[in-house]
Design an enzyme around this catalytic site. Structure first.
Site, PDB file in Angstrom:
ATOM      1  N   ARG A  52       0.864  -1.181   0.000  1.00 16.89           N
ATOM      2  CA  ARG A  52       0.000   0.000   0.000  1.00 16.89           C
ATOM      3  C   ARG A  52       0.896   1.226   0.000  1.00 16.89           C
ATOM      4  O   ARG A  52       2.118   1.126   0.040  1.00 16.89           O
ATOM      5  CB  ARG A  52      -1.016   0.004   1.149  1.00 16.89           C
ATOM      6  CG  ARG A  52      -0.665  -0.691   2.400  1.00 16.89           C
ATOM      7  CD  ARG A  52       0.484  -0.050   3.163  1.00 16.89           C
ATOM      8  NE  ARG A  52       0.245   1.377   3.389  1.00 16.89           N
ATOM      9  CZ  ARG A  52       1.162   2.268   3.650  1.00 16.89           C
ATOM     10  NH1 ARG A  52       2.450   1.915   3.696  1.00 16.89           N
ATOM     11  NH2 ARG A  52       0.878   3.522   3.848  1.00 16.89           N
ATOM     12  N   ASP A 241      -1.847  10.929  -2.129  1.00 15.99           N
ATOM     13  CA  ASP A 241      -2.199   9.865  -3.078  1.00 15.99           C
ATOM     14  C   ASP A 241      -2.560  10.425  -4.437  1.00 15.99           C
ATOM     15  O   ASP A 241      -2.465   9.729  -5.450  1.00 15.99           O
ATOM     16  CB  ASP A 241      -3.367   9.042  -2.525  1.00 15.99           C
ATOM     17  CG  ASP A 241      -2.868   8.175  -1.382  1.00 15.99           C
ATOM     18  OD1 ASP A 241      -2.708   8.720  -0.273  1.00 15.99           O
ATOM     19  OD2 ASP A 241      -2.585   6.994  -1.622  1.00 15.99           O
ATOM     20  N   ASN A 251      -5.173  12.831   0.544  1.00 15.87           N
ATOM     21  CA  ASN A 251      -4.338  11.934   1.361  1.00 15.87           C
ATOM     22  C   ASN A 251      -5.241  11.197   2.351  1.00 15.87           C
ATOM     23  O   ASN A 251      -6.459  11.412   2.391  1.00 15.87           O
ATOM     24  CB  ASN A 251      -3.247  12.735   2.085  1.00 15.87           C
ATOM     25  CG  ASN A 251      -2.185  11.834   2.696  1.00 15.87           C
ATOM     26  OD1 ASN A 251      -1.697  10.925   2.045  1.00 15.87           O
ATOM     27  ND2 ASN A 251      -1.846  12.067   3.960  1.00 15.87           N
ATOM     28  N   LYS A 252      -4.648  10.346   3.144  1.00 15.81           N
ATOM     29  CA  LYS A 252      -5.384   9.495   4.090  1.00 15.81           C
ATOM     30  C   LYS A 252      -6.393  10.298   4.907  1.00 15.81           C
ATOM     31  O   LYS A 252      -6.115  11.416   5.340  1.00 15.81           O
ATOM     32  CB  LYS A 252      -4.377   8.806   5.006  1.00 15.81           C
ATOM     33  CG  LYS A 252      -4.945   7.849   6.027  1.00 15.81           C
ATOM     34  CD  LYS A 252      -5.837   6.785   5.452  1.00 15.81           C
ATOM     35  CE  LYS A 252      -5.154   5.953   4.390  1.00 15.81           C
ATOM     36  NZ  LYS A 252      -6.088   5.059   3.671  1.00 15.81           N
TER      37      LYS A 252
HETATM   38  O1  MRU Z   1      -4.382   3.437   2.293  1.00 14.20           O
HETATM   39  P1  MRU Z   1      -2.897   3.567   2.201  1.00 14.20           P
HETATM   40  O2  MRU Z   1      -2.164   2.934   3.333  1.00 14.20           O
HETATM   41  O3  MRU Z   1      -2.386   3.118   0.851  1.00 14.20           O
HETATM   42  O4  MRU Z   1      -2.675   5.122   2.293  1.00 14.20           O
HETATM   43  C1  MRU Z   1      -1.387   5.655   2.256  1.00 14.20           C
HETATM   44  C2  MRU Z   1      -1.383   7.127   2.425  1.00 14.20           C
HETATM   45  O5  MRU Z   1      -2.394   7.741   2.600  1.00 14.20           O
HETATM   46  C3  MRU Z   1      -0.078   7.817   2.257  1.00 14.20           C
HETATM   47  O6  MRU Z   1      -0.056   8.974   3.042  1.00 14.20           O
HETATM   48  C4  MRU Z   1       0.039   8.200   0.804  1.00 14.20           C
HETATM   49  O7  MRU Z   1      -0.026   7.067  -0.015  1.00 14.20           O
HETATM   50  C5  MRU Z   1       1.245   8.984   0.541  1.00 14.20           C
HETATM   51  S1  MRU Z   1       2.540   7.932   0.110  1.00 14.20           S
HETATM   52  C6  MRU Z   1       4.017   8.099   0.304  1.00 14.20           C
END
Ligand code: MRU
Length: 363
Positions: A52, A241, A251-252
């Site tokens: 991920r 993302d 982002n998350k």
């Molecule tokens: O759901 P995930 O674990 O893939 O989410 C990851 C994130 O939100 C990161 O902050 C994002 O991918 C930035 S990556 C370096």
């Protein structure tokens, strides 16, 4: 990055033509690798978050294409593989970007040469990601150095989710500057948001910072605002993302609330991302597709039981529905700057165009 003295990337090809990844669904309690042999293995690894993080999702998709052409190098199978991988996770732009890179190389290649070309291109994408993250680290290091100059204590950096080396091929985006600062002898301390519901902060960011000896403290997601009010955060550093051509940052889930608190408390809020995260076709963050994941990720929580076994327990009543949206969008106006492999720029179209003049024709 090093785990117990051994250097690892998060993904690499094996001698028999398969692909090996670190199984992130088992971290932080078990460090195990998993071999992907087929397109379906790669798609499942992305969907179930064995791998991920936006740049790593892109790298895994590239290798997924390589596994696909290994079994069938026809045009029809290429198209099927790209559709299968694209459907795994909708938000991270790096996925579509990596598939486009693979298509550019594979479509014109004669079918018998595609297997070799695919492996070469996937390896190139991974190497480029490492170099981009290293450069992000260098540019971000200067911001940390400046924050450190007037204070005589560690620089307190708050981060959300995991935007470290586990989210990329190596180094990370938001954490690359932290590692650079730590290496350069600048004292840093990281506030690690736990990042409910999947706890990528508590599980993954804490794991990698601990492995590197970077001082850090895991905090509840809701503590950040309070710490900012009390002057205990000097800088917020997060990843992305998908970033629009106008600098809106997806982002998350929970990132937006941190940006609001940072603005209210005049704490600089920086977002680190490679060019592969920028969606030049979008000018408004509200158009970014937001992944909705299973409510079970919210109603249940997984951790290590006293017996040492990994266990999942329910934390929400049977009768209560749950909504699990995985990402949110922070508008560009709340972002102090974007840290890219080409330097730091304002979160705006002119800002991005100043660094990437070759990319952003108006959508
Ligand atoms: O759901 P995930 O674990 O893939 O989410 C990851 C994130 O939100 C990161 O902050 C994002 O991918 C930035 S990556 C370096």
């Amino acid at each position: 990055m090093n785990i117990a003295g051994t250097h690892y990337r998060t993904i690499w090809p094996t001698a028999d033509g398969s692909v090996r990844v670190i199984d992130q669904s088992r971290l932080p309690f078990e460090f195990v690798t998993r071999d992907l042999h087929t397109l379906e293995d790669a798609a499942a690894a992305i969907r179930t978050m064995v791998v991920r993080g936006a740049p790593l999702i892109g790298a895994a998709a590239a290798y997924g294409m390589a596994l696909a052409v290994r079994s069938d190098c026809s045009d029809a199978h290429l198209a099927h593989a790209a559709r299968t991988l694209q459907a795994t996770r909708p938000t991270a732009h790096n996925l579509a970007w990596a598939l486009a890179q693979m298509h550019r190389v594979l479509a014109p290649a004669p079918p018998p040469e595609r297997a070799h070309a695919a492996l070469r291109e996937a390896a190139r994408i991974c190497d480029a990601d490492v170099e981009q993250c290293r450069a992000i680290g260098d540019h971000g290091l200067e911001l940390i150095r400046r924050a450190a100059a007037p204070i005589h204590r560690p620089v307190n950096i708050l981060t959300h989710c995991n935007a470290g080396w586990l989210a990329c091929v190596d180094w990370g985006t938001a954490l690359a500057p932290v590692y650079r600062a730590h290496e350069a002898g600048i004292p840093v301390h990281v506030w690690v948001d736990e990042t409910r519901p999947r706890n990528q902060g508590a599980a993954l960011t804490a794991f990698e910072l601990a492995a590197h000896g970077v001082p850090h403290t895991v905090i509840a997601d809701n503590l950040g605002g309070h710490l900012m009010q009390r002057g205990r955060v000097d800088l917020v550093l997060v990843g992305s993302d998908r970033t629009t051509s106008t600098g809106d940052v997806c982002n998350k889930i929970g990132t937006y609330l941190k940006a609001l608190a940072a603005r209210d408390n005049e704490v600089p809020f920086y977002v680190a991302l490679p060019m592969s995260t920028i969606d030049w076709s979008l000018a408004d963050g509200r158009d970014i597709p937001i992944e909705e994941r299973s409510p079970a990720e919210l109603t249940h929580i997984t951790g290590r039981a006293a017996s040492g076994a990994l266990q999942s327990v329910q934390v929400v009543p049977d009768a209560s529905p749950a909504l699990n949206l995985a990402f949110d969008v922070t508008p560009a106006r709340l972002v102090t700057g974007l840290i890219t492999e080409r330097g730091v720029c304002p979160a705006s179209r002119p800002g991005l165009m100043s660094l990437f003049p070759d990319q952003g024709a108006a959508p």
